[in-house]
Motif scaffolding. Structure first.
Motif, PDB file in Angstrom:
ATOM      1  N   ILE A   3       3.271  11.101   2.370  1.00  0.00           N
ATOM      2  CA  ILE A   3       4.049  12.054   3.785  1.00  0.00           C
ATOM      3  C   ILE A   3       3.613  13.194   4.245  1.00  0.00           C
ATOM      4  N   VAL A  25      -0.559  10.592   5.169  1.00  0.00           N
ATOM      5  CA  VAL A  25      -0.608  10.984   6.608  1.00  0.00           C
ATOM      6  C   VAL A  25      -0.311  12.337   6.115  1.00  0.00           C
ATOM      7  N   GLU A  49       0.576  -1.324   0.148  1.00  0.00           N
ATOM      8  CA  GLU A  49       0.138   0.347   0.001  1.00  0.00           C
ATOM      9  C   GLU A  49       0.740   1.213  -0.153  1.00  0.00           C
ATOM     10  N   ASN A  50       1.035   2.416  -0.845  1.00  0.00           N
ATOM     11  CA  ASN A  50       1.349   3.689  -0.875  1.00  0.00           C
ATOM     12  C   ASN A  50       1.409   4.279   0.159  1.00  0.00           C
ATOM     13  N   VAL A  51       2.109   4.821   0.191  1.00  0.00           N
ATOM     14  CA  VAL A  51       1.490   6.014   1.408  1.00  0.00           C
ATOM     15  C   VAL A  51       2.531   7.329   1.100  1.00  0.00           C
ATOM     16  N   CYS A  99       9.156   5.090  10.503  1.00  0.00           N
ATOM     17  CA  CYS A  99       8.962   3.977   9.583  1.00  0.00           C
ATOM     18  C   CYS A  99       9.949   3.240  10.266  1.00  0.00           C
ATOM     19  N   ILE A 136      -2.009   5.796  -4.925  1.00  0.00           N
ATOM     20  CA  ILE A 136      -1.175   6.526  -3.598  1.00  0.00           C
ATOM     21  C   ILE A 136      -3.390   5.693  -2.763  1.00  0.00           C
ATOM     22  N   ASP A 137      -2.107   5.363  -1.296  1.00  0.00           N
ATOM     23  CA  ASP A 137      -3.378   4.205  -0.844  1.00  0.00           C
ATOM     24  C   ASP A 137      -3.891   5.413   0.188  1.00  0.00           C
ATOM     25  N   TYR A 138      -2.599   6.116   1.315  1.00  0.00           N
ATOM     26  CA  TYR A 138      -2.788   6.102   2.469  1.00  0.00           C
ATOM     27  C   TYR A 138      -2.412   7.864   2.062  1.00  0.00           C
ATOM     28  N   THR A 147       5.818  10.765  11.855  1.00  0.00           N
ATOM     29  CA  THR A 147       5.777   9.182  11.975  1.00  0.00           C
ATOM     30  C   THR A 147       7.269   8.670  11.978  1.00  0.00           C
ATOM     31  N   ILE A 193       1.937  -1.169   6.643  1.00  0.00           N
ATOM     32  CA  ILE A 193       1.836  -1.251   4.651  1.00  0.00           C
ATOM     33  C   ILE A 193       2.162  -2.043   3.545  1.00  0.00           C
ATOM     34  N   ALA A 242      -7.481   8.651  -2.356  1.00  0.00           N
ATOM     35  CA  ALA A 242      -6.663   7.774  -0.448  1.00  0.00           C
ATOM     36  C   ALA A 242      -7.007   8.209   0.857  1.00  0.00           C
TER      37      ALA A 242
END
Length: 393
Positions: free
Chosen positions: A46, A74, A42-44, A152, A70-72, A150, A129, A95
């Motif tokens: 930010i 942030v 899933e592509n994020v 990772c 783009i899925d999310y 955030t 993700i 998204a």
């Protein structure tokens, strides 16, 4: 175009070479709006950018993936320099928006979010993700109630939002690409002094939380990405937030006919001759953020103004209001001085500003000059500067 940070993680932001003002902060070097893209199952995305940087942001994303994939998104902070393009991206991609309760509230007050799908996170929450896990840490009032960072976990990258940023436009993306690294630290110091300073008491806890993470990169929302100098920038943030002072005096003044200027330079000479580092600024000719950067770690603060219409000179009034809002550390040694004609009012107004900030006010009869300071008066100002250097805060 996108810049690779690690496999599957990219800077896709935009550089604003022309911007020269950032809500009162004079950005003489421009700025950047750093957005980051994580490509996984899933592509994020930010954070985003100011609304007028939408095309540049899309170019960066499109050089890696189709923006529709783009899925999310942030949202670490809902201020428009971070969120200005989010409505367009949500409309384009569908998204889901990951943020905290305050972030959601602030986004709803700025955009029509009726069709948005929110995922609300709190400190310690994690979202998987694919190969990666994103962990969220709320950092309220650094510098808005909605701020968070955030992390990772697998790639050891901290997306730090406004923390550790700099307002600078540059073709470099990483600290190790810059030859004059001390200049970047100075840019970071100026950013801290003009954006995060009012919330300095919250910095140590945030830094301690960050130091508990294994970090390869710190990716802020503005300026360069930290790689080689992570420990140094963390230590400097701790120092800047502590209120620790150097043996330094900042003299900021404005002058109608040169009398207050003469006083400023005479006092400064006295301080300098006693070994104090002295910075003298004409307020009309100097960005307020430059003066505040030096005030951050100064022991002595001296503000000079002529009296005009029973008040301080307008540029001085503006600076006092700006300084009061930023709330430098308590206990600085403060001096108000200035010239006047038939009635002196300016120094009393300046001292009231000092008192609001819990500064230690030092007074002397030589600090109020009627009309033009003669040679004997200038000598008194010089001697005052020498004596001032002996006062401890």
């Amino acid at each position: 175009m996108a810049v690779k940070i690690k496999d599957g993680i990219y800077w896709v932001g935009s550089v604003d070479w022309e911007v020269r003002e950032f809500h009162g902060y004079e950005t003489s070097k421009g700025s950047s709006y750093n957005s980051y893209l994580i490509v996984d199952e899933e592509n994020v995305l930010i954070d985003s950018a100011k609304h007028y940087m939408f095309e540049e942001l899309m170019e960066g994303i499109s050089s890696v993936i189709d923006p529709m994939d783009i899925d999310y998104i942030v949202v670490n902070h809902a201020e428009k320099d971070h969120s200005g393009c989010i409505d367009k991206i949500v409309k384009l991609s569908g998204a889901k928006v990951i943020t905290n309760e305050k972030g959601k509230e602030h986004l709803e007050l700025q955009f029509n979010t009726e069709d948005w799908e929110f995922i609300i996170v709190d400190t310690g929450d994690e979202i998987n993700i694919g190969k990666r896990t994103l962990k969220f840490i709320k950092t309220p009032m650094l510098h808005w109630p909605d701020n968070m960072i955030t992390y990772c976990i697998e790639d050891k990258i901290l997306f730090s939002n406004d923390a550790f940023g700099q307002h600078v436009a540059t073709s470099e993306r990483f600290d190790y690409e810059v030859e004059t690294i001390e200049e970047i630290f100075e840019d970071a110091k100026e950013y801290f002094a003009n954006i995060l300073l009012p919330y300095k008491m919250l910095i140590p806890n945030a830094i301690n939380a960050v130091k508990g993470l294994d970090i390869d990169y710190i990716c802020p929302s503005h300026g360069l990405i930290w790689k080689e100098k992570i420990e140094e920038i963390l230590n400097r943030y701790m120092k800047w937030s502590s209120g620790e002072c150097k043996n330094k005096a900042v003299i900021a003044y404005d002058s109608m006919y040169g009398s207050t200027k003469k006083m400023a330079h005479a006092i400064g000479s006295g301080l300098s001759d006693e070994g104090v580092e002295v910075k003298i600024y004409n307020i009309s000719g100097t960005p307020m953020n430059t003066i505040m950067k030096e005030i951050l770690d100064a022991k002595y603060i001296l503000i000079g103004s002529p009296t005009l219409n029973s008040n301080v000179y307008p540029p001085v009034a503006m600076f006092l209001a700006y300084m009061e809002g930023l709330k430098p550390a308590d206990g600085k040694i403060a001096v108000a001085f200035g010239s006047y004609g038939w009635m002196e009012m300016a120094t009393e107004i300046i001292k009231k500003s000092f008192e609001k900030l819990n500064f230690k006010v030092v007074d002397d009869e030589c600090l109020k000059c009627r009309f033009v300071p003669k040679e004997e008066y200038i000598k008194k100002c010089y001697e005052f500067g020498k004596k001032l250097s002996e006062i401890e805060n």
